[in-house]
Structure formats: structure tokens, C-alpha cells
Design a protein around this motif. Structure first.
Motif, PDB file in Angstrom:
ATOM      1  N   LEU B  48      -6.213   7.454  12.825  1.00 52.51           N
ATOM      2  CA  LEU B  48      -4.803   7.672  13.149  1.00 52.51           C
ATOM      3  C   LEU B  48      -4.058   8.335  12.010  1.00 52.51           C
ATOM      4  CD1 LEU B  48      -3.869   4.312  14.919  1.00 52.51           C
ATOM      5  CD2 LEU B  48      -4.445   6.497  15.973  1.00 52.51           C
ATOM      6  N   ILE B  49      -4.217   7.825  10.795  1.00 55.79           N
ATOM      7  CA  ILE B  49      -3.445   8.360   9.689  1.00 55.79           C
ATOM      8  C   ILE B  49      -4.087   8.000   8.359  1.00 55.79           C
ATOM      9  CG2 ILE B  49      -1.970   6.325   9.409  1.00 55.79           C
ATOM     10  CD1 ILE B  49       0.331   8.297   8.758  1.00 55.79           C
ATOM     11  N   ARG B  50      -3.850   8.861   7.366  1.00 49.59           N
ATOM     12  CA  ARG B  50      -4.209   8.611   5.984  1.00 49.59           C
ATOM     13  C   ARG B  50      -2.976   8.861   5.122  1.00 49.59           C
ATOM     14  NH1 ARG B  50      -6.892  13.025   2.183  1.00 49.59           N
ATOM     15  NH2 ARG B  50      -5.118  14.056   3.108  1.00 49.59           N
ATOM     16  N   ARG B  51      -2.704   7.957   4.173  1.00 49.62           N
ATOM     17  CA  ARG B  51      -1.620   8.142   3.219  1.00 49.62           C
ATOM     18  C   ARG B  51      -2.165   7.964   1.818  1.00 49.62           C
ATOM     19  NH1 ARG B  51       2.371  10.738   4.900  1.00 49.62           N
ATOM     20  NH2 ARG B  51       3.965   9.700   3.687  1.00 49.62           N
ATOM     21  N   ASN B  52      -1.714   8.772   0.868  1.00 46.48           N
ATOM     22  CA  ASN B  52      -2.125   8.532  -0.500  1.00 46.48           C
ATOM     23  C   ASN B  52      -1.059   7.737  -1.245  1.00 46.48           C
ATOM     24  OD1 ASN B  52      -0.336  10.174  -2.231  1.00 46.48           O
ATOM     25  ND2 ASN B  52      -1.246  11.909  -1.155  1.00 46.48           N
ATOM     26  N   SER B  53      -1.453   7.149  -2.346  1.00 38.95           N
ATOM     27  CA  SER B  53      -0.592   6.200  -3.056  1.00 38.95           C
ATOM     28  C   SER B  53       0.610   6.858  -3.716  1.00 38.95           C
ATOM     29  CB  SER B  53      -1.412   5.444  -4.101  1.00 38.95           C
ATOM     30  OG  SER B  53      -2.115   6.354  -4.941  1.00 38.95           O
ATOM     31  N   PHE B  54       0.615   8.185  -3.805  1.00 36.81           N
ATOM     32  CA  PHE B  54       1.738   8.865  -4.457  1.00 36.81           C
ATOM     33  C   PHE B  54       2.777   9.365  -3.469  1.00 36.81           C
ATOM     34  CE2 PHE B  54       0.031   8.500  -8.531  1.00 36.81           C
ATOM     35  CZ  PHE B  54      -1.326   8.727  -8.471  1.00 36.81           C
ATOM     36  N   ASP B  55       2.525   9.163  -2.204  1.00 39.00           N
ATOM     37  CA  ASP B  55       3.425   9.685  -1.188  1.00 39.00           C
ATOM     38  C   ASP B  55       3.988   8.536  -0.370  1.00 39.00           C
ATOM     39  OD1 ASP B  55       3.099  12.129   1.520  1.00 39.00           O
ATOM     40  OD2 ASP B  55       4.810  10.989   0.747  1.00 39.00           O
ATOM     41  N   GLU B  56       5.196   8.126  -0.682  1.00 40.78           N
ATOM     42  CA  GLU B  56       5.793   6.989   0.014  1.00 40.78           C
ATOM     43  C   GLU B  56       6.699   7.408   1.161  1.00 40.78           C
ATOM     44  OE1 GLU B  56       6.632   4.344  -3.826  1.00 40.78           O
ATOM     45  OE2 GLU B  56       6.884   3.221  -1.968  1.00 40.78           O
ATOM     46  N   GLN B  57       6.659   8.672   1.507  1.00 46.88           N
ATOM     47  CA  GLN B  57       7.456   9.108   2.653  1.00 46.88           C
ATOM     48  C   GLN B  57       6.933   8.481   3.921  1.00 46.88           C
ATOM     49  OE1 GLN B  57       7.470  13.434   2.829  1.00 46.88           O
ATOM     50  NE2 GLN B  57       9.690  13.372   2.727  1.00 46.88           N
ATOM     51  N   ASN B  58       7.854   8.012   4.743  1.00 49.45           N
ATOM     52  CA  ASN B  58       7.434   7.503   6.040  1.00 49.45           C
ATOM     53  C   ASN B  58       6.991   8.657   6.933  1.00 49.45           C
ATOM     54  OD1 ASN B  58       7.961   4.860   5.352  1.00 49.45           O
ATOM     55  ND2 ASN B  58      10.078   4.960   6.071  1.00 49.45           N
ATOM     56  N   ASN B  67       5.281   2.964   7.800  1.00 50.75           N
ATOM     57  CA  ASN B  67       6.191   2.641   6.710  1.00 50.75           C
ATOM     58  C   ASN B  67       5.364   2.158   5.521  1.00 50.75           C
ATOM     59  OD1 ASN B  67       8.090   1.674   4.970  1.00 50.75           O
ATOM     60  ND2 ASN B  67       9.205   0.463   6.480  1.00 50.75           N
ATOM     61  N   PHE B  68       5.293   3.002   4.496  1.00 47.19           N
ATOM     62  CA  PHE B  68       4.503   2.681   3.305  1.00 47.19           C
ATOM     63  C   PHE B  68       5.465   2.246   2.211  1.00 47.19           C
ATOM     64  CE2 PHE B  68       1.716   2.409   0.021  1.00 47.19           C
ATOM     65  CZ  PHE B  68       1.479   3.530  -0.767  1.00 47.19           C
TER      66      PHE B  68
END
Lengths: 115, 117
Positions: B48-58, B67-68
Motif C-alpha cells: 500500500l505505501i512506503r514512508r521514509n523516516s525523514f519525510d513526515e508529510q501525511n 499519518n506519520f
């Protein structure tokens, strides 16, 4: 993404026997992994399949029980040896490329029942 | 050691309700990735999704939003106006960056979502 196929999709095996599961990807990938999902549980990494060398196993998993091969960049096999009912699980292959890094895609899984 | 906690084992909602699936993680790494996967009854795991730790944009993708919040080590997943086809087990996962360009994942225990008419 990647198109991943696994064979067989499911099997029922007798205890004491072995089953080899195949994972085929439609294009070359950097990494291939094997996971186990016991009934109603989460996924646990068994090993990383390394092309041209021995697989890297996670704690609690050994080569004698789960031998893995990866002869090229699109294919891997996992063998479940000397099976017992506790090996009844879904076994999933996953793949990842260098770019974009850290995105893993999973195959459809092999449902194994050991009687 | 890395850990992912999905405290909600099972959630039942009526179609068209909004639902939020919680995910809390633990890691000592400063660089890491977080994922959500969906596992429908067929058993296949869908990315579904991948987020990296430097990108806190929803992030929003159709009815899905994430919501990170690094301050609370959480990566929650909201489905707006849920549908019966959303019924599945949802897994949150955390990468281990020490394996190089691609990583092995630590999975949470999953949240089973049941959407009824």
C-alpha cells in the motif's frame, strides 16, 4: 512493482516428507526473501536468498530444515524438509529492487498443510 | 531490536464509516522505512505505501491516508468511507536498513478489518 508467481499454490503433505516451493519473478531483482506465516499469525522472515551463494538465515531457522537456492536474479526455491504438522503455514516469497529502495513485493504464497 | 505493535486485533465497522488502524514502532535507527500491506482473504500481500523516516508529510491516496508522527513513533492508516472490499488483514512493517539497498521487514501482528453492509 513486480509480477511474482509461486508454485505450488497449495499442497497437503505427509509428515516426514519434503516440499520444494518455487518463486519466479518477471524481471531481475536485487533481493529475494522467504517468509513464513503460521495460521492466524504475522509474517516471520526465514532467510534472504542470495544469488550465487548460501542464503542468510534468521535466528531460529536453519539450512538443514529450510534449504534455499537462488541460481539467478529471477528465481529461487525454498525446501521445507522432514515436515511436521508445525510446518503448516503460508510460505511467501518477496522481492525488492535497488531502486526504489526498500519496496518489497510479495508473491501469492504457498499454503502448506502437513498431516 | 526493532518492534512493530498493532494493538487493535480486530475492528468491525459499517460501510461508509471512517476507520483508523494504529501502528506504533520501535527502532534505534535514525534511517528507516515504514510500510503498510493489505492481505485480503485470498492471502496475497498487497503493498500500500512506503514512508521514509525523514519525510513526515501525511499522504493521501484516494480513500486512504497515512499519518506519520516521529515524535510518537506512530504511523497510522485511515480509510475514509470504508467499503466491504476493504475487509482484510492490514499489516504495518518496519525496515531494517542494515541490509543494504533493500531490507528485511519486521511485521506487526496485523489488524483484521471487517466492513459490513
Amino acid at each position: 512493482s513486480a509480477v511474482i508467481s509461486q508454485k505450488p499454490s497449495r499442497d497437503i503433505c505427509q509428515r516426514g516428507t519434503s516440499l520444494t516451493i518455487q518463486c519466479q519473478v518477471d524481471s531481475q531483482v536485487t533481493m529475494m526473501f522467504w517468509y513464513r506465516q503460521q495460521p492466524g499469525q504475522s509474517l516471520t522472515l526465514i532467510a534472504t536468498a542470495n544469488q550465487g551463494s548460501e542464503a542468510t538465515y534468521e535466528s531460529g531457522f536453519v539450512i538443514d530444515k529450510f534449504p534455499i537456492s537462488r541460481p539467478n536474479l529471477t528465481f529461487s526455491t525454498l525446501t521445507v524438509s522432514n515436515m511436521s504438522p508445525e510446518d503448516s503455514s503460508i510460505y511467501l516469497c518477496s522481492v525488492a529492487r535497488a531502486v526504489p529502495a526498500y519496496e518489497q513485493y510479495f508473491g501469492p504464497g504457498t499454503r502448506l498443510t502437513v498431516t | 531490536a526493532q518492534k512493530v505493535t498493532q494493538a487493535q486485533t480486530e475492528i468491525s465497522v459499517v460501510e461508509k464509516e471512517d476507520v483508523t488502524l494504529d501502528c506504533v514502532y520501535e527502532t534505534r535507527d535514525t534511517t528507516y522505512y515504514l510500510f503498510w500491506y493489505k492481505q485480503p482473504p485470498s492471502g496475497e500481500l498487497v503493498f500500500l505505501i512506503r514512508r521514509n523516516s525523514f519525510d513526515e508529510q501525511n499522504e493521501i491516496s484516494g480513500r486512504y491516508s497515512w499519518n506519520f508522527q516521529k515524535s510518537t513513533s506512530s504511523f497510522n492508516f485511515t480509510i475514509t468511507a470504508s467499503q466491504v472490499v476493504d475487509s482484510a488483514v492490514y499489516f504495518c512493517a518496519l525496515s531494517d536498513p542494515n541490509t543494504g539497498t533493500a531490507s528485511k521487514l519486521t511485521f506487526g501482528t496485523g489488524t483484521r478489518l471487517q466492513v459490513t453492509l
